[in-house]
Design a protein around this motif. Sequence first.
Motif, mmCIF file in Angstrom:
data_model
loop_
_atom_site.group_PDB
_atom_site.id
_atom_site.type_symbol
_atom_site.label_atom_id
_atom_site.label_comp_id
_atom_site.label_asym_id
_atom_site.label_seq_id
_atom_site.Cartn_x
_atom_site.Cartn_y
_atom_site.Cartn_z
ATOM 1 N N GLN A 33 1.810 9.227 -5.950
ATOM 2 C CA GLN A 33 1.617 10.824 -5.018
ATOM 3 C C GLN A 33 2.975 10.807 -6.349
ATOM 4 O O GLN A 33 3.363 12.629 -6.840
ATOM 5 C CB GLN A 33 2.054 11.416 -4.326
ATOM 6 N N ARG A 78 1.127 4.131 -3.188
ATOM 7 C CA ARG A 78 0.770 5.197 -2.592
ATOM 8 C C ARG A 78 1.978 6.749 -2.638
ATOM 9 O O ARG A 78 1.449 7.546 -3.410
ATOM 10 C CB ARG A 78 0.744 5.865 -0.933
ATOM 11 N N GLU A 89 0.952 -1.308 -0.688
ATOM 12 C CA GLU A 89 0.024 0.227 0.337
ATOM 13 C C GLU A 89 0.438 1.096 0.079
ATOM 14 O O GLU A 89 0.525 2.360 -0.724
ATOM 15 C CB GLU A 89 -1.261 0.098 1.021
ATOM 16 N N ASP A 90 1.860 1.107 0.823
ATOM 17 C CA ASP A 90 3.178 2.712 0.612
ATOM 18 C C ASP A 90 3.718 2.714 -0.223
ATOM 19 O O ASP A 90 3.415 3.784 -1.029
ATOM 20 C CB ASP A 90 3.979 2.390 1.783
#
Length: 133
Positions: free
Chosen positions: A28, A24, A20-21
Motif C-alpha cells: 500500500q 500489506r 501479512e500485515d
Amino acid sequence: MNALRVERIQDAAALAPIREDWNRLVDQSARPNVFLTWEWLEAWWTHFGAGQRLHVIVVRDAKGAVAGIGAFCIERTGGPWPARVLKFLGTKLVSSDYLDLIAAPGLEREVSAAVLHALREDRNAWDLAELSD
C-alpha cells in the motif's frame, strides 16, 4: 485518529506473526520495493544479523491493527570508540536500497512520530543512529 501504540520486537521468531500485515503495508506504500518486504528483511536478518540486536518497532492503531513498522537493528562497533549503532534492518554487508519506515496510507506522519518517540524512549539501547540506504 486515536492514539497509536508501540510495541518492540527483539526476537526474530516474533516477526512471523506480522508477516501479512507487514507486506500489506509495503504493497500500500507510495514507494513499495522488495527491500522493505518481510521476506527480504527476514532473510537478511537470518544470514547477516549475527552480532547485532534486532530492534523492530511496530505501531498499532486503536483497534490493534498494524499501522506502521520501523525495522531497525543495533550493531556494536569496536575500535578506540566503541558504540552501539542503530541502523535500518538490511543495511550491513548486502546493503538494501530505499530503506524506510513503512506506514499505512494517510498515517505516514503519525507513524513516523510514534517511531521517533519510541526511539527516544529507547535511547539507552543505542549511542548513535546511522540511517542510510
